[in-house]
Structure formats: C-alpha cells, structure tokens
Design an enzyme around this catalytic site. Sequence first.
Site, PDB file in Angstrom:
ATOM      1  N   TRP A 405       1.027  -1.092  -0.093  1.00  0.00           N
ATOM      2  CA  TRP A 405      -0.078  -0.035   0.109  1.00  0.00           C
ATOM      3  C   TRP A 405       0.951   1.247   0.091  1.00  0.00           C
ATOM      4  CZ3 TRP A 405      -0.206   3.949   3.675  1.00  0.00           C
ATOM      5  CH2 TRP A 405      -1.418   4.840   3.398  1.00  0.00           C
ATOM      6  N   HIS A 406       2.044   1.187   0.763  1.00  0.00           N
ATOM      7  CA  HIS A 406       2.763   2.182   0.672  1.00  0.00           C
ATOM      8  C   HIS A 406       3.554   2.527  -0.653  1.00  0.00           C
ATOM      9  CE1 HIS A 406       2.516   1.818   5.221  1.00  0.00           C
ATOM     10  NE2 HIS A 406       2.801   3.027   5.242  1.00  0.00           N
ATOM     11  N   GLY A 407       3.827   1.995  -1.580  1.00  0.00           N
ATOM     12  CA  GLY A 407       4.306   1.987  -2.608  1.00  0.00           C
ATOM     13  C   GLY A 407       4.587   0.601  -3.455  1.00  0.00           C
TER      14      GLY A 407
END
Length: 630
Positions: A405-407
């Site tokens: 989700w962060h990248g």
Amino acid sequence: MTEFFRHIFSFDPNSPLLFTQFYFWAFFAVVYAFFSLFQSKRLLRNSFLLFVSLFFYYKTSGLAILILMFVTLDDWLIAKRIYSARQQDRNSAAKFWLCLSVVIDLGLLAYFKYAYFFTNMINDLFGTGFQVFDIFSFIGNGFSRDGIFNVDKIVLPVGISFYIFQVISYTADVYEGRVKPVSNILDFGFYVSFFPQLVAGPIVRASEFIPQLYKPFHLSRKQFGIAAFWILNGLIKKIVLSDYLAVNFIDRVFDNPLLFSGFENLAALFLYSLQVYADFSGYTDIAIGVAMLMGFYLPKNFDSPYKSRNPQEFWRRWHMSLSRWLKTYLYIPLGGNRNATFGTYFWIITIAAIALILTGSWVVTAVIAGIGISVALVGVFVPERRKKIYANLNSFITMLLGGLWHGASWNFMIWGGLNGIGMIVYKFWKDMNWHVRMLLLTVVTVSLAAIRHYYPLPVWNLFAVWAGIVWCVSTIRYLWFLLRKIKRIAVFAGRKVVSNTNSYIATAWAVLQTFTFITFTRLFFRSGSNLDPATANQEAWETAQQMVTQIGSAWNINIIPQVLIEYDKVFILFFLGMIIHWLPTNFKRWYRLNFAMMPIWLIGLVTVAVVFIVYQFITADLQAFIYFQF
C-alpha cells in the site's frame, strides 16, 4: 492585482499547499472567518467546507481533483444502491454493488500507484516492451488544442491512498449496516474531502465521522486550548525535528551511503526513525487541531509508538487508523485468527509470483509458496495448531499488503514482510519458557557466527553482532530468572524494589530491541521513498545494499567522536526528541491540559513565541510531508 489572483487560484506543482507555509495559515484564517458566519447552519457549513476542501486539494494536486470528485460521486451513488438492495433483502445485488465499488476504487488506485510496477512485471515475465500511458492526460489533450499534458508519465495524485481507503470503508460500512448512506451529495463530499486530513490521514471511517456531519458546532474554552496545543505540537515536530534532521544529516547519507562511514549510516537510520515519526505524527497533530477548531474530531493516529515492547504492540500504536482499516477490511475477511479462506491462498500464490518476477529467484518463490503449503498441511493434520497458524499467516499477508500500500516497490514489500515476521516471531517467543528461549537463541547466535566466519559478508556481520548482543543480555536475564527461581531471596533493598527494578530494566530492554528492529526495517522503507516509480525498484535496492555494506563492514572507531562533534546539534536534537517521546503518558496529558487551561492572552503569547522559534529552523525549501507520496 490580476497577477495576485492568478497566483492564488492557480496550481503550482513545485509549491503545493502545506501546513508549514504562511499561505496555508492565511488561507485557514479566511476560511475560519467565513466559517464563524455559517457554523450554526449545518447544510451551509458543510457545503462551504466542501468547496474549501476542494480548493485546498486543487492547490495541492491540481487537476487530480477530478479523480477525487469522481470517486465521491461514484461511491455516493453506489452506496445508495447497496442500501436499497439491503432493504429489499436482495443480498446478491448488494454484494454486486459493493464489489463494483471496490473494483472501481482499487482499479483507480492500482492505475495511478502501480502502473509502473505491473508494467515492469509483465515486461519481465513475457519479454515485452510495454510503456506506461497516462490515459487521463490523453483525454485531457483531446479538449485542448495544444496538447499540454504529458501522456508518457503517470503522476500520482496526492493523498489518493487515503481517500480511496476512506470511501471503501464507507461502502463497506453501508453494506454491513454500520451506517446509513448519506442522503446529500454535499454532506458526503465534505466527509470524503475534509481538508485537514485529506492528503495524509488519519483514515476516517464513515461510522466515526458521518454522525458528526449532523451535529451542531461546539467548541469549549478547553477544546480551543487543546486544539492550539496540537497545532503548535505538530509544527514543532515537523519543522524543528523532522525537517532539520532530514536536511542536515539524513538526506545526505541516504543520497550517497558509500560516502559515509558505517557509524554515520547507522546513525542516519536511527535518526530517520525519529524523522518519519515526527513528520507523520506532526501532520496528524496539526490536522486534529485544525479540525477541532471547526468542531470536528479526528481519530488518534499515534500513541508514542517507540514505547512499544514488541512489534505487535508497535502496530497498535503506529498509524493506528491504517492498522484498524487493515484489520477490519483485510485481516478479518481473510479469516482473521479463525481460519484460512480462499483469499489467504490467493494472496500467497500472488505474492509468490510477484517475488519470482521481481527477484528472479526460485528460492524466494519456493519459500513463500512453501509457507502456504505448510499452512495447508498443518490445518489438515494438526487441527489443534490450526487457528494459531492461520492467524499468523493472515497477519503476515496483511503486513505484506500493507507494505505494498505504501508504494509499488520490492523494498516496501520487504519492509512489510519483515514487520510481519517480527510479529510472528514475537508471538511464538512469548509462548516459550526461558529454557527453550535460551536454547533457540544460542543456536541462532552460534549459527550466525559460523556463517559470518565462512562467509564474511557485511550482512552476516551485521546479523551476527546484533545476535551476540541479544544473547549476552538475554543470558544475564536468564541467570537472574534462575537465581530468583532457586533461591527466592530478597536483596538488601527489599524484594519489591528489586522486582520493580528488574521489571523496569526488562521493559527498557524490550523497548530498545523493538526500536532497533523497527529502525532496521526502515532501511527498506526509506530506500523505496522519494523515487521515480519507473526506476524505484533498482535504486531502492541499491541504496539498501550500500547501507548494509557500510554498516556491516569494519568501523573506524576514531571518527565517531569527530562525527558527534561535527553534527552536535543534530544528535542533541535527536536525543531530546527521544526523551520527550519516552516521557510518561500521564505527564504529557498533564502539561497538555495545563496549556489548554491557560488564559487566552497567555496562549496567544506562547503561540507567538513558539512560532518565532519554530521558524528559525525553517530550511531554504519547505519539505513536503513524507506521507504525501502515499
């Protein structure tokens, strides 16, 4: 005058609207002045704040405001369909609309955030040469004669991960019957786009915020003081701690790790742990304070996370709104701590495939696939262990997807996976007795020492040294445990004092271990940040490798005093920040409440003094909040 208004109402990608800018506070002063006129008229108040929030987002992310408006309208309409189907007991239709909403929302998120990730995967798998293509820029060029939009590069809209998760929680809560759909599109648009938390959270669940839409405005004298405290606290965290540490030390090391010693690389890692906390929680503090001034309450997002005694506790204290979201909408649907579902094995297979494509290593893929097969076999043949294994596997998958989700970077998946492994190891560790712990720890330490001897690579040096430190301290604690168990004697100061002292030491050691583990995982988090998505994987992995090489290689001890003297202000600020962070919660509450109850004129004087001091630390270019990129 024309140029002045053009500057105010135009979007400058190089100067997004930030909480740390004077322009934002001028903007908020004007908004609050008009808000005071509308605050007693609910619909007018919400409508005004909706349009203000849209303007704020436009100043932050330009034409990406169209994506936000589409998501808002789409989920508002679909939620009505879900509720109508539920009322008529047409559960299949309700489930269809819910799935459609999730597919649209996650499809948009995947397109903007993971287009490079998936394109590279496909090219590596099939040997193709596909390039990313910005379909939205292409459509925009169709409406302009000059073709002003670049179709060869996809720009990630600021805050898209946050508001996408927020609208998913809304449609899911309507489906589950936790909330009724919002009847007015203006009210719903205000919920989705409320500007204090729009671009970096906290992620506000519909069931927490929507009831506030219909409440009259209320701001007591005490609440005003608390709001002012949170705003000042957030500014100090962001500008004094986060930005100063980043510009004067952290960014220099991460930009070129090989130019710095092992000690400097290790120091940069620990300083980054404080930086990312001060940056993200600083934004949240300001958002909570600004929202409170307007009579709205955002959920707590941080609870002194570096006081945590284990990785599991850390994730109960860090980015709490995301942790709750992942638990409610991912971990529990996967089966939670009860069983493994189709989704569990689907994600195991998917993650194994991604690992194979990204790393090209069949070993990594076999390990991940082996985990899934092992779980299935344990579930069939060892039913008494079934629930615990399933819970750990679902927890691990949740952390992996939380990392993704962060990248769209392999480094973010490593970061998420390490945190998942840390949580699982702790769960098994706490169930072991002391004898088994020491046996296992001794085997691990000896094994790492042997590997380090025969394969003297920096990474094995790093692991072996840390394992040795952990073994030494654990041995002392183990001997103390045996002494108390055999002799059961009181020492000179008395049994209670000694017992309490031992407890404090054990807690301090657990906190230090957890902080060190979390800091090590941040190596992969920071390396994957602030990069062009087209080249993120390679650059992030190279940075992580270089830092591990420097930290794990032989140190020149003589340069450490020189580094401490040269960067004395940086290290003093770091230690002060950690001391304040570790202050008792009751003491922090005490000085927060005392600030809030001061006379208004004194709060004003303190505010002026704090702002003056804070802005002495401002760097030439204001640093964007770290979580804007997510």
